[in-house]
Design a protein around this motif. Structure first.
Motif, PDB file in Angstrom:
ATOM      1  N   ILE A  37      -6.241  17.712  -8.580  1.00  0.00           N
ATOM      2  CA  ILE A  37      -7.496  18.152  -8.147  1.00  0.00           C
ATOM      3  C   ILE A  37      -8.381  17.605  -9.073  1.00  0.00           C
ATOM      4  CG2 ILE A  37      -8.411  20.445  -7.406  1.00  0.00           C
ATOM      5  CD1 ILE A  37      -5.740  21.647  -6.905  1.00  0.00           C
ATOM      6  N   ARG A  38      -9.580  17.406  -8.473  1.00  0.00           N
ATOM      7  CA  ARG A  38     -10.922  17.004  -9.241  1.00  0.00           C
ATOM      8  C   ARG A  38     -11.932  17.667  -8.782  1.00  0.00           C
ATOM      9  NH1 ARG A  38     -13.380  10.900  -8.111  1.00  0.00           N
ATOM     10  NH2 ARG A  38     -15.241  11.067  -9.506  1.00  0.00           N
ATOM     11  N   ASP A  39     -12.909  18.242  -9.624  1.00  0.00           N
ATOM     12  CA  ASP A  39     -13.872  19.010  -9.447  1.00  0.00           C
ATOM     13  C   ASP A  39     -15.105  17.812  -9.034  1.00  0.00           C
ATOM     14  OD1 ASP A  39     -12.900  21.285  -9.330  1.00  0.00           O
ATOM     15  OD2 ASP A  39     -13.460  21.774 -11.469  1.00  0.00           O
ATOM     16  N   ILE A  40     -15.703  17.584  -7.721  1.00  0.00           N
ATOM     17  CA  ILE A  40     -16.918  16.785  -7.787  1.00  0.00           C
ATOM     18  C   ILE A  40     -18.092  17.457  -7.523  1.00  0.00           C
ATOM     19  CG2 ILE A  40     -15.371  14.724  -7.180  1.00  0.00           C
ATOM     20  CD1 ILE A  40     -16.569  15.298  -4.195  1.00  0.00           C
ATOM     21  N   ASP A  41     -19.195  16.542  -7.793  1.00  0.00           N
ATOM     22  CA  ASP A  41     -20.722  17.182  -7.089  1.00  0.00           C
ATOM     23  C   ASP A  41     -20.841  17.157  -5.901  1.00  0.00           C
ATOM     24  OD1 ASP A  41     -20.832  17.031  -9.939  1.00  0.00           O
ATOM     25  OD2 ASP A  41     -21.817  15.200  -9.944  1.00  0.00           O
ATOM     26  N   LEU A  42     -21.759  17.957  -5.264  1.00  0.00           N
ATOM     27  CA  LEU A  42     -22.275  17.740  -3.859  1.00  0.00           C
ATOM     28  C   LEU A  42     -23.814  17.937  -4.040  1.00  0.00           C
ATOM     29  CD1 LEU A  42     -19.891  20.031  -1.911  1.00  0.00           C
ATOM     30  CD2 LEU A  42     -19.894  17.595  -1.984  1.00  0.00           C
ATOM     31  N   ALA A  77     -19.240  21.186  -7.612  1.00  0.00           N
ATOM     32  CA  ALA A  77     -19.431  22.196  -6.131  1.00  0.00           C
ATOM     33  C   ALA A  77     -18.271  22.242  -5.383  1.00  0.00           C
ATOM     34  CB  ALA A  77     -20.573  21.753  -5.400  1.00  0.00           C
ATOM     35  N   VAL A  78     -17.454  21.255  -5.389  1.00  0.00           N
ATOM     36  CA  VAL A  78     -16.109  21.241  -4.620  1.00  0.00           C
ATOM     37  C   VAL A  78     -15.051  20.736  -5.139  1.00  0.00           C
ATOM     38  CG1 VAL A  78     -16.398  19.389  -3.386  1.00  0.00           C
ATOM     39  CG2 VAL A  78     -15.257  20.686  -2.300  1.00  0.00           C
ATOM     40  N   ARG A  79     -13.928  21.238  -5.060  1.00  0.00           N
ATOM     41  CA  ARG A  79     -12.554  20.780  -5.529  1.00  0.00           C
ATOM     42  C   ARG A  79     -11.935  19.928  -4.550  1.00  0.00           C
ATOM     43  NH1 ARG A  79      -8.654  25.087  -6.913  1.00  0.00           N
ATOM     44  NH2 ARG A  79      -8.458  23.903  -9.091  1.00  0.00           N
ATOM     45  N   VAL A  80     -11.522  18.652  -4.769  1.00  0.00           N
ATOM     46  CA  VAL A  80     -10.965  17.648  -3.728  1.00  0.00           C
ATOM     47  C   VAL A  80      -9.765  17.246  -4.308  1.00  0.00           C
ATOM     48  CG1 VAL A  80     -13.090  16.734  -3.044  1.00  0.00           C
ATOM     49  CG2 VAL A  80     -12.028  15.791  -4.912  1.00  0.00           C
ATOM     50  N   LEU A  81      -8.567  17.081  -3.423  1.00  0.00           N
ATOM     51  CA  LEU A  81      -7.254  16.366  -3.716  1.00  0.00           C
ATOM     52  C   LEU A  81      -7.441  14.798  -3.823  1.00  0.00           C
ATOM     53  CD1 LEU A  81      -5.136  18.355  -0.922  1.00  0.00           C
ATOM     54  CD2 LEU A  81      -5.684  18.988  -3.487  1.00  0.00           C
ATOM     55  N   CYS A  82      -6.923  14.415  -5.054  1.00  0.00           N
ATOM     56  CA  CYS A  82      -7.213  12.934  -5.356  1.00  0.00           C
ATOM     57  C   CYS A  82      -5.859  12.343  -5.724  1.00  0.00           C
ATOM     58  CB  CYS A  82      -8.454  12.867  -6.300  1.00  0.00           C
ATOM     59  SG  CYS A  82      -7.655  13.737  -7.726  1.00  0.00           S
ATOM     60  N   PRO A  83      -6.028  10.961  -5.809  1.00  0.00           N
ATOM     61  CA  PRO A  83      -4.656   9.992  -6.182  1.00  0.00           C
ATOM     62  C   PRO A  83      -4.599  10.328  -7.699  1.00  0.00           C
ATOM     63  CG  PRO A  83      -6.407   8.758  -4.945  1.00  0.00           C
ATOM     64  CD  PRO A  83      -6.883  10.081  -5.372  1.00  0.00           C
ATOM     65  N   GLY A  84      -3.436  10.233  -8.031  1.00  0.00           N
ATOM     66  CA  GLY A  84      -3.045  10.337  -9.573  1.00  0.00           C
ATOM     67  C   GLY A  84      -3.655   9.173 -10.258  1.00  0.00           C
TER      68      GLY A  84
END
Length: 297
Positions: free
Chosen positions: A123-128, A289-296
């Motif tokens: 899980i990666r935290d990214i900006d919005l 601002a959001v947590r996203v499911l991401c590749p390893g």
């Protein structure tokens, strides 16, 4: 984390691919041991109410099935919460998913990736971006490109070629736009520009890398200003956008800022391909601002 996952589905995405994509994505999640609940909604407002209710009820994740519009709608429900977002990208553009390195138009692979990410904590935290009371994940567009969108949306004929026709019509009528901009609360600048794009992510319009160097977790926008090009220059520069090569053109400048105020007469802003409203507006980068499911890795 609860094992119930919310599948947020746009049945009309990608000329009907959304409804078909939901099945293999749901099967991949169920095969991994998750319980899947599907949210449709009678329209966008109803769908958003339903997915927000799922987030409030503690769903383990929201998986948006569709294109950039569906991912953007899901952002309005999960941004600022601990609920992670996954994307099964089956729309026509899929710029948000591409920026995250997610599978495109392969719903089974996207479902398997989401399941692995949940099980392994990828899980990666990214900006919005935040503008006009709305979150956006990719690009806020204003100027020539948004006027093409305006014209294309008004056209009742032309089918899938109507945006190509809209580009030709806007080129014929084009004049540089007088903008007033303020970067990070500094002095107001007056600029004549073809367009100004505010990038949380690098691309819009199905791979047009207008903000090619934008990074989604640096707390900054990449603001691309295409100056007062004539038609001939615009026709030469515009195709370079798909490779990000336009950034080296002398009429193009890039600013890295955490906020921007934009004003221009008769210009509508679009965020993630959706109409946001007429300028003026202020866009602010919101880190993590959001947590996203991401590749390893």
């Amino acid at each position: 984390m609860t094992s119930e996952i919310t599948l947020f589905v746009n049945p009309t995405a990608g000329r009907g691919r959304g409804a078909h994509a939901a099945q293999p994505a749901a099967s991949a999640l169920r095969d991994a041991g998750f319980s899947v609940r599907t949210v449709l909604g009678a329209d966008a407002d109803d769908a958003l109410l339903r997915v927000r209710a799922a987030v409030c009820a503690g769903t383990g994740a929201v998986i948006a099935v569709g294109g950039d519009g569906m991912a953007s709608l899901a952002l309005q429900a999960v941004a600022g919460t601990t609920t992670p977002l996954g994307v099964v990208a089956v729309g026509t553009g899929n710029d948000f998913a591409r920026a995250l390195g997610l599978p495109v138009r392969d719903p089974a692979a996207a479902g398997r990736l989401a399941a692995r990410a949940l099980k392994e904590g990828r899980i990666r935290d990214i900006d919005l971006g935040r503008a006009g009371g709305r979150w956006f994940g990719s690009v806020l567009a204003s100027g020539f490109d948004s006027r093409v969108n305006d014209r294309g949306n008004r056209m009742v004929r032309g089918g899938r070629f109507k945006y190509d026709l809209a580009i030709l019509a806007e080129l014929a009528a084009f004049k540089p736009i007088p903008y007033r901009i303020r970067l990070d609360g500094g002095a107001v600048r007056e600029v004549e520009a073809t367009l100004i794009a505010v990038g949380n992510g690098p691309s819009y319009g199905g791979g047009m890398r207008i903000c090619a160097d934008a990074v989604m977790d640096d707390g900054l926008f990449d603001v691309t200003v295409v100056g007062d090009c004539g038609r001939a220059t615009l026709l030469k520069v515009f195709p370079q956008v798909y490779r990000g090569m336009h950034l080296g053109h002398p009429k193009v400048t890039v600013h890295r800022v955490s906020s921007i105020e934009l004003a221009a007469p008769g210009v509508t802003a679009y965020a993630d391909g959706e109409p946001l409203g007429a300028l003026p507006l202020t866009a602010t980068s919101v880190p993590g601002a959001v947590r996203v499911l991401c590749p390893g890795k």
